[in-house]
Design a protein around this motif. Structure first.
Motif, PDB file in Angstrom:
ATOM      1  N   GLN A 145       0.827  -1.206   0.000  1.00 45.08           N
ATOM      2  CA  GLN A 145       0.000   0.000   0.000  1.00 45.08           C
ATOM      3  C   GLN A 145       0.867   1.263   0.000  1.00 45.08           C
ATOM      4  O   GLN A 145       0.540   2.241  -0.671  1.00 45.08           O
ATOM      5  CB  GLN A 145      -0.938  -0.010   1.206  1.00 45.08           C
ATOM      6  N   ALA A 146       1.969   1.219   0.755  1.00 48.39           N
ATOM      7  CA  ALA A 146       2.836   2.401   0.840  1.00 48.39           C
ATOM      8  C   ALA A 146       3.311   2.797  -0.550  1.00 48.39           C
ATOM      9  O   ALA A 146       3.433   3.976  -0.875  1.00 48.39           O
ATOM     10  CB  ALA A 146       4.028   2.117   1.754  1.00 48.39           C
ATOM     11  N   GLY A 150       0.248   5.085  -1.248  1.00 54.33           N
ATOM     12  CA  GLY A 150       0.867   5.963  -0.245  1.00 54.33           C
ATOM     13  C   GLY A 150       1.834   6.979  -0.820  1.00 54.33           C
ATOM     14  O   GLY A 150       1.822   8.149  -0.427  1.00 54.33           O
ATOM     15  N   GLU A 154       1.464  10.984  -0.329  1.00 55.74           N
ATOM     16  CA  GLU A 154       2.509  11.724   0.397  1.00 55.74           C
ATOM     17  C   GLU A 154       3.068  12.857  -0.464  1.00 55.74           C
ATOM     18  O   GLU A 154       3.290  13.974   0.027  1.00 55.74           O
ATOM     19  CB  GLU A 154       3.621  10.747   0.787  1.00 55.74           C
ATOM     20  N   ALA A 176       1.205   9.967   5.475  1.00 60.52           N
ATOM     21  CA  ALA A 176       1.483   8.539   5.653  1.00 60.52           C
ATOM     22  C   ALA A 176       0.306   7.868   6.361  1.00 60.52           C
ATOM     23  O   ALA A 176      -0.149   6.795   5.960  1.00 60.52           O
ATOM     24  CB  ALA A 176       2.780   8.351   6.440  1.00 60.52           C
ATOM     25  N   GLY A 179      -2.809   7.984   3.979  1.00 65.59           N
ATOM     26  CA  GLY A 179      -2.696   7.030   2.868  1.00 65.59           C
ATOM     27  C   GLY A 179      -3.071   5.626   3.298  1.00 65.59           C
ATOM     28  O   GLY A 179      -3.803   4.923   2.591  1.00 65.59           O
ATOM     29  N   LEU A 180      -2.599   5.243   4.459  1.00 65.20           N
ATOM     30  CA  LEU A 180      -2.903   3.899   4.960  1.00 65.20           C
ATOM     31  C   LEU A 180      -4.394   3.791   5.323  1.00 65.20           C
ATOM     32  O   LEU A 180      -5.051   2.795   4.986  1.00 65.20           O
ATOM     33  CB  LEU A 180      -2.003   3.586   6.161  1.00 65.20           C
TER      34      LEU A 180
END
Lengths: 259, 259
Positions: A145-146, A150, A154, A176, A179-180
């Protein structure tokens, strides 16, 4: 909340909204912020057009409309996505963004966030997960996901500070967490949502037997985790005071949306 | 000529070669020029990976190797191309390219040359030509080429002057003639070439019933036009004297290559 819902139309224009609001917090005029805001929307749109291709997620509906390869054809979808990516860099380096150092930095960081160590890597991991012998762990899904969503969220939240030549420290922390939370909400929506309201096919992950935040944490656990993350996102903005309220509203909206 | 053939390996690394030689003419050190040189090679590579897709030109061989979607799969080819495009902008804005104004300008002009008014437009016109009711005219094919291959060759030849903060005037004129000569040579190669030496499938245009410089001008006419363009390309470099000999050799090589 109504204004927020209107501004972002579901999750659809969240990234551009983050750029505009982050810029306002750093006293950057909208005439400058609109360039990176449209850049990130062009980049996000390219990723959707390519993700919807038959060889990727194979989706026929997006935002309540036929996807590009359904309405036109696959070659057009590949080329439209390619052109939208180039457009994103054209917009991010537009002379009206600000001084050359800002434009170069916006383009460099956008390339890093969207490329083989950012969004594209996340998408590749996501595709690999569909055929993986064992479902991903929570740690692996978080890393996926990051990259997939994400990195660009960001970038969007940090762009305003970058336009001002300032450090995006707190905005990155906010982004951060946001986004999660956004991705967990997406997984909840995939299970619980109304396909008409969402404007796209749902229950895809379950059908594909993919691990998601919901399959790993349970529905209640996923909701609780998203709530915690929204609190963390809002707290990261403390230094900005009430001026950051639209960004706080965006974080709350991210987990309550229906599309 | 041997050194030139080695440097570019057929037409394969022409664009990077043009950046390095253009930079040398403007006294820009190779340590700076290598960034836009690798940027344009990454961008060109992305365009080849996507052009080879089944929904585009559907090619199984490239540079004597299986194409990406054949060796891996279509999703990997779409994502690899997407990541290579992002990498191109990461390289073009690398801090070691030079001052921020140069990096921002390199990225902006690369986006313009490769996007919906440049390379992608040329590729879209090329695909449209395959199903056109009447074959394209010489004027239409020249416009198509100017987008498909011309815009990036022009960017590559101009990058050295841009790195030096100077006007790429004469280099652009050289590149415009070279780009057109290169495409005419490609059409000749498609008719006359050896697929093993070329490392890709040939006789594609004839099979597709597409108008080319060869079908419109005849083989001898196309050769004569390419020769004229090479003379024009070399003459455009007059102001640089013998220092521009490698670029002159590249122009001559472009029409004598076998791959």
């Amino acid at each position: 909340m109504h204004a927020m819902a209107h501004a972002t139309s579901g999750g659809k224009r969240l990234r551009g909204f983050l750029v505009m609001e982050g810029a306002a917090l750093h006293d950057v005029p909208a005439e400058r912020a609109i360039w990176p805001a449209t850049a990130i929307e062009a980049l996000h749109a390219y990723s959707l057009v390519h993700d919807d291709l038959p060889c990727m997620d194979d989706d026929a509906m997006r935002r309540g409309q036929p996807t590009v390869h359904v309405k036109w054809d696959e070659a057009t979808a590949v080329l439209a996505g390619d052109a939208l990516q180039a457009l994103a860099f054209e917009l991010a380096t537009h002379p009206d963004c600000g001084p050359p150092a800002v434009r170069a930095e916006l383009a460099l960081t956008l390339a890093q966030a969207s490329g083989a160590r950012g969004m594209v890597m996340g998408q590749a991991l996501d595709i690999a997960a569909e055929t993986a012998a064992t479902p991903l762990t929570l740690e692996q899904i978080t890393a996926l996901q990051a990259g997939k969503t994400g990195a660009l969220i960001e970038w969007a939240a940090s762009a305003g500070a970058r336009l001002a030549g300032e450090d995006p420290g707190q905005l990155r922390e906010y982004a951060a967490a946001l986004g999660l939370a956004f991705q967990i909400a997406d997984d909840i929506l995939d299970v619980e949502g109304d396909a008409n309201k969402a404007g796209k096919r749902l229950q895809k992950d379950e059908q594909a037997g993919k691990a998601t935040f919901v399959s790993l944490l349970g529905l209640e656990g996923a909701r609780a985790r998203a709530d915690e993350l929204v609190v963390a996102a809002c707290e990261a903005l403390e230094c900005y005071g009430p001026r950051a309220d639209p960004l706080r509203a965006a974080a709350r909206f991210a987990i309550s949306r229906e599309s």
